[in-house]
Design a protein around this motif. Structure first.
Motif, PDB file in Angstrom:
ATOM      1  N   LEU A  98      -0.157   2.380   1.339  1.00 23.47           N
ATOM      2  CA  LEU A  98       0.420   0.969   0.854  1.00 23.47           C
ATOM      3  C   LEU A  98       1.799   1.270   0.566  1.00 23.47           C
ATOM      4  N   SER A  99       2.269   2.395  -0.230  1.00 23.94           N
ATOM      5  CA  SER A  99       3.663   2.329  -0.638  1.00 23.94           C
ATOM      6  C   SER A  99       4.567   2.790   0.483  1.00 23.94           C
ATOM      7  N   ILE A 100       3.938   3.319   1.669  1.00 24.40           N
ATOM      8  CA  ILE A 100       4.721   3.836   2.733  1.00 24.40           C
ATOM      9  C   ILE A 100       5.208   2.677   3.754  1.00 24.40           C
ATOM     10  N   TRP A 101       4.168   1.582   3.767  1.00 26.96           N
ATOM     11  CA  TRP A 101       4.192   0.860   4.882  1.00 26.96           C
ATOM     12  C   TRP A 101       5.709   0.194   5.025  1.00 26.96           C
ATOM     13  N   ARG A 102       6.250  -0.357   3.873  1.00 27.11           N
ATOM     14  CA  ARG A 102       7.340  -1.160   4.024  1.00 27.11           C
ATOM     15  C   ARG A 102       8.682  -0.338   4.191  1.00 27.11           C
ATOM     16  N   GLN A 103       8.620   0.966   4.142  1.00 23.10           N
ATOM     17  CA  GLN A 103       9.626   1.807   4.459  1.00 23.10           C
ATOM     18  C   GLN A 103       9.595   2.489   5.599  1.00 23.10           C
ATOM     19  N   SER A 104       8.286   2.686   6.302  1.00 22.69           N
ATOM     20  CA  SER A 104       7.947   3.570   7.530  1.00 22.69           C
ATOM     21  C   SER A 104       6.773   2.892   8.058  1.00 22.69           C
ATOM     22  N   PRO A 105       6.672   1.897   8.710  1.00 23.70           N
ATOM     23  CA  PRO A 105       5.505   1.350   9.408  1.00 23.70           C
ATOM     24  C   PRO A 105       4.920   2.445  10.480  1.00 23.70           C
ATOM     25  N   MET A 106       6.037   3.005  11.307  1.00 27.82           N
ATOM     26  CA  MET A 106       5.624   3.899  12.301  1.00 27.82           C
ATOM     27  C   MET A 106       5.114   5.019  11.681  1.00 27.82           C
ATOM     28  N   LEU A 161      11.173  -5.512  11.879  1.00 22.17           N
ATOM     29  CA  LEU A 161      10.637  -6.875  11.214  1.00 22.17           C
ATOM     30  C   LEU A 161       9.931  -6.450   9.713  1.00 22.17           C
ATOM     31  N   VAL A 162       9.086  -5.558   9.844  1.00 13.64           N
ATOM     32  CA  VAL A 162       8.213  -5.184   8.671  1.00 13.64           C
ATOM     33  C   VAL A 162       9.188  -4.858   7.460  1.00 13.64           C
ATOM     34  N   ILE A 163      10.159  -3.856   8.024  1.00 17.81           N
ATOM     35  CA  ILE A 163      11.371  -3.132   6.871  1.00 17.81           C
ATOM     36  C   ILE A 163      12.205  -4.299   6.251  1.00 17.81           C
ATOM     37  N   ALA A 164      12.358  -5.260   7.225  1.00 16.11           N
ATOM     38  CA  ALA A 164      13.524  -6.052   6.847  1.00 16.11           C
ATOM     39  C   ALA A 164      12.587  -7.324   5.919  1.00 16.11           C
TER      40      ALA A 164
END
Length: 273
Positions: A98-106, A161-164
């Motif tokens: 969860l903590s990684i998703w918004r920084q690095s979804p890939m 889009l996710v990171i933004a």
């Protein structure tokens, strides 16, 4: 998809989407308002995880009874067992990412594929998007397969889009992530279970379902594979009507997942689970 500065927010304005968001939110709120959630939310979360994994596996062709999933310990013997095992592993892994998703979804998607594949897939095709000419094993999704260059470009756009972030409701973001991954099938295998886990991560990470007690996978399975694939066709069409129908379908799936957990809460309250 809209070319506005915030395309996900633009999708939220499509006809019927606001109603889907509101209906889903009410269903989620009902679960969180149940008295059992005050003291036994961990048990509800664990049961939701199991039922969500069962639902996700069913959509990928391994439609096992819940008690069979609960009972089994060997998930490597044959193809259906491997699918169920992949879904169970992904459900467990989602909370660690969860903590990684918004920084690095890939990075998260690569990890999800690695976990899903387990020992069933070997070599350097695991944990990375497919290259030109590499096959895809996703027999239940029969949409035209985008080539590797298109996959790379669209994954980059999705990641941005996710990171933004933005102002779009969690349902809209989750539906787009889910739909895009199914449309692209970026990995050589296990794209369906990965896509549904990514949807789950968005719903949890957004704060909509922080305790992971409203498994959309349950609802997707209950609505049925035919309806799931028909709604996905709408997403792939890119039309406003098709996109709205896919978002509504995902919203209904979350509502049904919430209803499932309400039943679990009621059973726990009666001492029957």
């Amino acid at each position: 998809m809209s070319t506005s500065a915030d395309p996900l927010a633009a999708l939220a304005g499509l006809p019927g989407v606001a109603e889907s968001v509101e209906s889903m939110r009410k269903a989620v709120d009902r679960v969180y308002g149940h008295r059992v959630m005050r003291r036994r939310s961990t048990e509800v979360s664990a049961e939701a995880a199991l039922r969500g994994a069962r639902g996700s596996a069913a959509l990928s062709g391994a439609d096992w009874a819940l008690e069979e999933v609960r009972r089994r310990t060997d998930f490597g013997a044959e193809s259906e067992a491997r699918v169920v095992g992949a879904a169970l592993r992904l459900t467990a892994e989602a909370g660690q990412l969860l903590s990684i998703w918004r920084q690095s979804p890939m990075r998260v998607l690569a990890r999800l594929h690695l976990v899903a594949a387990g020992t069933a897939v070997t070599g350097d095709v695991v944990g990375r998007p497919r290259l030109a000419g590499e096959p895809v094993d996703e027999p239940l999704v029969e949409l035209p397969l985008p080539d590797a260059d298109e996959v790379a470009g669209r994954l980059d756009g999705l990641s941005r889009l996710v990171i933004a972030g933005g102002s779009a409701p969690a349902l809209v973001t989750a539906a787009v992530v889910h739909g895009e991954l199914l449309a692209l099938r970026p990995f050589g295998s296990y794209n369906g279970v990965v896509a549904r886990t990514a949807e789950r991560i968005v719903l949890i990470n957004s704060g909509l379902d922080p305790k992971a007690v409203c498994p959309a996978e349950v609802g997707h399975a209950e609505l049925g594979r035919a309806a799931y694939l028909a709604a996905l066709d709408g997403y792939v069409s890119g039309t406003p009507e098709g996109m709205a129908a896919w978002i509504a379908h995902c919203g209904r799936a979350v509502e049904l997942g919430a209803r499932e957990s309400m039943a679990v809460c009621e059973a726990l309250q009666r001492g029957a689970a």
